[in-house]
Design an enzyme around this catalytic site. Structure first.
Site, PDB file in Angstrom:
ATOM      1  N   GLY A  44       3.301  -0.769   3.759  1.00 33.21           N
ATOM      2  CA  GLY A  44       2.670  -1.623   2.766  1.00 33.21           C
ATOM      3  C   GLY A  44       1.183  -1.817   2.984  1.00 33.21           C
TER       4      GLY A  44
ATOM      5  CE  LYS B 221      18.138   5.394   1.657  1.00 27.29           C
ATOM      6  NZ  LYS B 221      18.278   4.872   0.271  1.00 27.29           N
TER       7      LYS B 221
ATOM      8  CD  GLU C 145       4.209  10.989   3.915  1.00 25.36           C
ATOM      9  OE1 GLU C 145       4.446  12.181   4.183  1.00 25.36           O
ATOM     10  OE2 GLU C 145       5.081  10.162   3.601  1.00 25.36           O
TER      11      GLU C 145
ATOM     12  CD  GLU D 283       2.324   5.230   2.122  1.00 25.08           C
ATOM     13  OE1 GLU D 283       1.777   4.110   2.287  1.00 25.08           O
ATOM     14  OE2 GLU D 283       2.858   5.568   1.068  1.00 25.08           O
TER      15      GLU D 283
ATOM     16  CE  LYS E  31       8.706   9.808   2.686  1.00 25.97           C
ATOM     17  NZ  LYS E  31       7.631   9.581   3.669  1.00 25.97           N
TER      18      LYS E  31
ATOM     19  CB  CYS F 209       1.801   1.736  -1.001  1.00 23.70           C
ATOM     20  SG  CYS F 209       1.286   3.459  -1.014  1.00 23.70           S
TER      21      CYS F 209
END
EC number: 1.2.1.8
Length: 490
Positions: free
Chosen positions: A254, A176, A464, A252, A162, A286
């Site tokens: 499940g 976070k 991503e 992003e 990220k 995932c």
């Protein structure tokens, strides 16, 4: 006593205590030991982080892309230099085997940061002539301050996935981490500061969703939210982000991904792939291929190969380099996985192996669930429909290709899919029909930095990694230039 001292928030290039004074326990899932008390950020801490990020982002965006790239590459070097120490901390916090965290978690995160440090210099606008005396050009400008919320299964890798495109594009980020696994994100913040990132450009706010997560998605001065986690939470994050200030979002989420073993597949290769697609990281991935479709005539032969490979799994202390299978990340998650297993039994799936918590010897205090394989599964079973996020493989049989593809697509998810066959014409034919954002042929799970990662349907929004993700952290400004005298109609 916790193994580590209290872990603070990271704001403005330094550690600061949470203003509310509340803490959360972070636990080693292999032993139940409390690793640290981590300060739980609140709204006041978020406001301070946003102020810091706004100031830092102005300094960061003012640098040239070459200057930014040099700083990011210094961070890459520090990550690789400290790989072993970071991997050990990741193992303590997540329970993932050291053999994994040393070779994958930090390594692949650093690879993504290196990739974006390189491609950032290719972030260029265009100049387009309109007529003899007029043209326009475009600029890709940073968004400003962006927020990101990580998951607990790949803490430092997700933080880097990220941060890398966001920072490379000139933004500041407030990250976070999951309250379950926040430790390595704090170490990453230290590394960015040491590499020369201006204070405030990467802030880390550990905390739960109620205290800081929701506030992060709603904050009016945050321009974008990138979230990794479950689909149900993703819906809430997306609704909150859009209703507050029409923030851009990347999700992003499940999956319940299908792996189709074709009739001409090498069953040994297919079994190896199915094992990796279900039991790597104890099933907490995932993109796991948890719905394994095998031709009806090959079911028993395939079951035998899977069971033989389960016997080779080394379950134990994650810090032991021989271990290939560790605990689940938390007691609460272990309980959810066990409930799904019991539901599978109750709904008539045939249990081939596992199906229970492991509590023998040194495992007694940990959150271990045995590698579990169900056969004779049907599409309507809960274990086939719902994401379990644990070491549970569901084996389904099919009679022809069309049936396999139709059933593989009969899900609200669309994150990943795979096909095992030596016939590449067949592979392409099937892959092109599968409704999934990431597809693998004769392999599973690799996500190199240039490869976009994201899902169809309710498995995500946006991507991503890859070049397009860099542009997703910018906004395009169009500028028209008139060289001749302006001609008004009035």
């Amino acid at each position: 006593m916790p193994r580590f001292p209290d872990q603070l928030l990271y704001i403005g290039g330094r550690y600061v205590p949470a203003r509310g004074g509340h803490t959360l326990e972070v636990v080693n899932p292999a032993t139940g030991e409390v690793l640290a008390n981590v300060h739980n950020a609140g709204v006041d801490d978020l406001d301070a982080a946003v102020d810091s990020a706004k100031a830092g982002q102005q300094r960061w965006a003012a640098l040239t892309t070459v200057e930014r790239s040099r700083i990011l590459l210094r961070a890459v070097a520090l990550l690789r230099e400290r790989n072993d120490a970071l991997a050990q901390l990741e193992t303590l916090n997540t329970g993932k085997p050291l053999s994994e965290t040393r070779s994958v978690d930090v390594v692949t995160g650093a690879d993504v940061l290196e990739y974006y440090a390189g491609v950032a210099q290719a972030l260029q606008g265009a100049q387009v002539p309109l007529r003899e005396g007029s043209f326009f050009y475009t600029r890709h400008e940073p968004l400003g301050v962006v927020g990101a919320i990580g998951a607990w299964n790949y803490p430092i890798q997700i933080a880097l996935w990220k941060a890398a495109p966001a920072l490379a594009a000139g933004n500041a980020m407030i990250f976070k981490p999951s309250e379950v696994t926040p430790l390595t994100a704090l170490k990453l913040a230290e590394i960015f500061t040491e590499a020369g990132l201006p204070d405030g450009v990467f802030n880390v706010l550990p905390g739960d969703g109620a205290s800081v997560g929701t506030a992060l998605t709603e904050h009016p001065q945050i321009e974008k939210i990138s979230f990794t986690g479950g689909t149900a939470t993703g819906r809430k994050v997306m609704a909150s982000a859009s209703s507050s200030s029409l923030k851009e979002v990347t999700m992003e989420l499940g999956g319940k991904s299908p792996l189709i073993v074709c009739a001409d597949a090498d069953l040994d290769v297919a079994a190896d792939i199915a094992m990796m697609a279900n039991f790597y990281s104890s099933g907490q991935v995932c993109t796991n291929g948890t719905r394994v479709f095998v031709p009806r005539a090959l079911r028993h032969a395939f079951e035998a190969r899977l069971l033989a490979r389960v016997q080779r799994i080394h379950i134990g202390d994650p810090l032991d380099e021989r271990t290939t299978f560790g605990p689940l990340a938390s007691a609460a998650h272990m309980q959810r996985v066990l409930e799904h297993i019991e539901q599978g039994k109750a709904e008539g799936a045939r249990l081939l192996c596992g199906g229970e918590r492991l509590q023998d010897g040194a495992l007694v205090q940990g959150y271990y669930v045995a590698p579990t394989i169900f056969s004779d599964c049907t599409d309507v079973m809960t274990i086939v429909r719902e994401e379990i996020f644990g070491p549970v493989l569901s084996l389904l049989t099919y009679d022809d290709e069309d049936e396999a593809v139709t059933r593989a697509n009969a899900t609200t998810y669309g994150l990943a899919a795979g096909v095992v066959t030596p016939d590449l014409a067949r592979a392409h034919r099937l892959i092109h029909r599968l409704e999934a954002g990431i597809c693998w042929v004769n392999t599973w799970g690799e996500s190199p930095a240039p490869m976009p990662v994201g899902g169809y349907k309710q498995s995500g929004v946006g991507r991503e990694n890859g070049l397009a993700t860099l542009q997703a952290y910018t906004r395009t400004k169009s500028v028209q230039i008139e060289l001749e005298r302006y001609a008004s109609v009035f």
